[in-house]
Design an enzyme around this catalytic site. Sequence first.
Site, PDB file in Angstrom:
ATOM      1  N   TYR A 166       0.808  -1.220   0.000  1.00  0.00           N
ATOM      2  CA  TYR A 166       0.000   0.000   0.000  1.00  0.00           C
ATOM      3  C   TYR A 166       0.841   1.270   0.000  1.00  0.00           C
ATOM      4  O   TYR A 166       0.700   2.129  -0.882  1.00  0.00           O
ATOM      5  CB  TYR A 166      -0.951   0.009   1.200  1.00  0.00           C
ATOM      6  CG  TYR A 166      -1.792   1.269   1.264  1.00  0.00           C
ATOM      7  CD1 TYR A 166      -2.864   1.450   0.399  1.00  0.00           C
ATOM      8  CD2 TYR A 166      -1.498   2.278   2.175  1.00  0.00           C
ATOM      9  CE1 TYR A 166      -3.628   2.604   0.427  1.00  0.00           C
ATOM     10  CE2 TYR A 166      -2.256   3.435   2.217  1.00  0.00           C
ATOM     11  CZ  TYR A 166      -3.314   3.595   1.345  1.00  0.00           C
ATOM     12  OH  TYR A 166      -4.069   4.758   1.375  1.00  0.00           O
ATOM     13  N   LYS A 217       1.341   4.250  -3.078  1.00  0.00           N
ATOM     14  CA  LYS A 217       1.011   5.669  -2.998  1.00  0.00           C
ATOM     15  C   LYS A 217       2.234   6.543  -3.285  1.00  0.00           C
ATOM     16  O   LYS A 217       2.120   7.629  -3.846  1.00  0.00           O
ATOM     17  CB  LYS A 217       0.427   5.989  -1.620  1.00  0.00           C
ATOM     18  CG  LYS A 217      -0.947   5.359  -1.378  1.00  0.00           C
ATOM     19  CD  LYS A 217      -1.957   5.790  -2.428  1.00  0.00           C
ATOM     20  CE  LYS A 217      -3.362   5.285  -2.123  1.00  0.00           C
ATOM     21  NZ  LYS A 217      -4.360   5.695  -3.142  1.00  0.00           N
TER      22      LYS A 217
END
Length: 255
Positions: free
Chosen positions: A178, A182
């Site tokens: 994750y 990003k």
Amino acid sequence: MSEYATHQKIALITEAKKGIGRAAAEQLALLGMTVLIGARDPRRGEDAAGAVRAAGGNAHAVVLDVTDQANARAAAEQIEERFGHLDVLINNAGITGSGQVSPEDAHDQVPSSVDLDRVRAVFETNVFGVIAVANAMLPLLRRPLAPRIVNVSSAAGSLTITSDPDGPLAALPTSAAYAPSKTALNALTVQYANELRKNGILVNAADPGYVDTEINNHSGYLTAAQGASVLVRLATLGADGPTGGFFSEDGPVPW
């Protein structure tokens, strides 16, 4: 032939059936934009669009799976046929790769033991999906005078913040899926901004903050409406607004 006048602003938000995306849709609709609710699930997309209309806004559902390039192109064709152009694209679709868990419980993304298929799945939505949708929609975004692209990122993608052992995210477990997705999205935002600035298209990344949503089992301290405010601000920037930046509601976020 489009049934919408060229001066009517059209905004597409991916996976806007709930949470931050839905709140952004509601806020943009209240500003007078026609909002397109992108959603993989047609029924949930229609329900969300109906709720926005019931609140006095103009909204329509668009079936859109960001991980399917052919579907993204088909959605762009439908938008062109009905609306003729696109003023705002908010790339909101994103997954944690750990299901609906609070960040402090996401130990299955520790780099030394993470499943590579999990990493690939997260990047497929959070990074490659943004490229697929942006590229499908760019011909429509080039038509208005002041198009805007907003990529929904996270403070977890900030190398400055996450590398600080005493920083606000120091207690979070390390992540190979994750958080890096990003970070990659932030880098991608800068590259799109550099390419498109000559066309007047402003491209920025947004950090909504720790929002109370299903993705974190409602452990966030901000409402969806509060988290959406920075998305809306970046989607409605004036001609002198920034591009290639990373912002929260409080201002610039360090890379």
